[in-house]
Motif scaffolding. Structure first.
Motif, short mmCIF file in Angstrom:
data_model
loop_
_atom_site.label_atom_id
_atom_site.label_comp_id
_atom_site.label_asym_id
_atom_site.label_seq_id
_atom_site.Cartn_x
_atom_site.Cartn_y
_atom_site.Cartn_z
N GLY A 255 0.82 -1.20 0.00
CA GLY A 255 0.00 0.00 0.00
C GLY A 255 0.85 1.24 0.00
N PHE A 256 0.36 2.28 -0.67
CA PHE A 256 1.02 3.57 -0.66
C PHE A 256 0.68 4.32 0.63
N ALA A 257 1.70 4.61 1.42
CA ALA A 257 1.55 5.53 2.56
C ALA A 257 1.85 6.92 2.02
N VAL A 258 0.83 7.76 1.96
CA VAL A 258 0.94 9.04 1.27
C VAL A 258 0.96 10.19 2.27
N GLY A 259 2.08 10.88 2.31
CA GLY A 259 2.21 12.04 3.19
C GLY A 259 1.67 13.30 2.52
N ILE A 260 1.24 14.24 3.33
CA ILE A 260 0.80 15.55 2.81
C ILE A 260 1.54 16.63 3.58
N ASN A 261 2.22 17.47 2.84
CA ASN A 261 3.06 18.51 3.44
C ASN A 261 2.29 19.35 4.46
N GLU A 262 2.90 19.54 5.63
CA GLU A 262 2.38 20.37 6.72
C GLU A 262 1.16 19.78 7.44
#
Length: 255
Positions: free
Chosen positions: A41-48
């Motif tokens: 699975g893609f662990a997707v970060g989002i800035n801030e």
């Protein structure tokens, strides 16, 4: 059982995600992947958001062999080339741009410049296509969006949520771009029982080389996503099932 590669999830450093009651740790996500028969699975970060930081996020995700980290790129960085190079050097397989959370107008020259540099550095992009909020200024017409992809030759684009209600338009346009994929995360769960079910069924049958599937964890759980995949893929050939379940996503990141 066909293993699934989850195209979109948001485990976080803070272990929190807005008002979700779920503990959004990487370990919890990894366990849920296994329980629902997902291979990765893609662990997707989002800035801030939720204490996101490139290196720490990558390190947390890399502890698990069934999680692939995707960076939350800083779209307002003063040096976007250095930003992309750092992300690539750390080891991320792609970046995510979320126009609402990142406050980025996809019709802007800034976005065009970022696309150009992602292409130059061969960095895959996951682009959020859920534009719904009180104001409509961030919405972009599907034809205008795809026009931006015409000069991209070295990077792949994954359109998260598939344009939602523009799903069929996005799918038809994607046929003209070998590097563009249509992702059903969020949409496949959120609109269960709506007219979109007919569109999704059609796409499963006719666009298997373009589709990917995901949960948008923790907003939707992996067991429900597995059930939705099984429902729509019931009468498909094994090849078509595998394309949608994991093969297209592996191509997206160059595996």
């Amino acid at each position: 059982m066909i293993p699934i590669f989850d195209s979109l999830a948001h485990p976080t450093i803070s272990k929190k995600w807005f008002d979700s009651k779920e503990t959004t740790s990487f370990s919890n996500y990894s366990n849920q992947l296994k329980q629902a028969g997902f291979k990765n699975g893609f662990a997707v970060g989002i800035n801030e958001l939720e204490k996101y930081e490139h290196r720490l996020y990558f390190e947390r995700a890399a502890k698990f062999d069934n999680i692939t980290p995707i960076a939350g790129i800083d779209v307002h960085s003063k040096n976007i080339i250095n930003e992309i190079n750092e992300i690539k050097e750390i080891g991320f397989k792609g970046v995510k741009i979320h126009s609402r959370f990142n406050n980025l107008d996809l019709k802007s020259e800034r976005f065009k410049f970022i696309l150009k540099e992602l292409d130059n550095l061969e960095m895959p992009l996951i682009l959020c296509t859920y534009f719904f909020q009180k104001q409509s200024r961030l919405y972009i017409n599907p034809f205008e969006l795809f026009e931006l992809f015409e000069t991209l030759n070295k990077t792949n684009i994954l359109l998260a949520h598939g344009g939602v209600f523009d799903l069929l338009t996005y799918a038809e346009l994607s046929k003209h771009f070998k590097n563009v994929y249509i992702d059903l995360s969020f949409t496949i769960n959120k609109y269960k029982g709506s007219s979109l079910d007919h569109d999704i069924k059609y796409l499963f049958e006719n666009f298997d080389q373009k589709l990917t599937i995901g949960s948008d964890y923790p907003d939707f759980d992996l067991v429900n996503t597995r059930e939705r995949f099984d429902f729509f893929s019931k009468n498909l050939t094994t090849v078509k099932k595998e394309n949608i379940a994991f093969a297209n996503l592996e191509k997206f990141i160059g595996l």
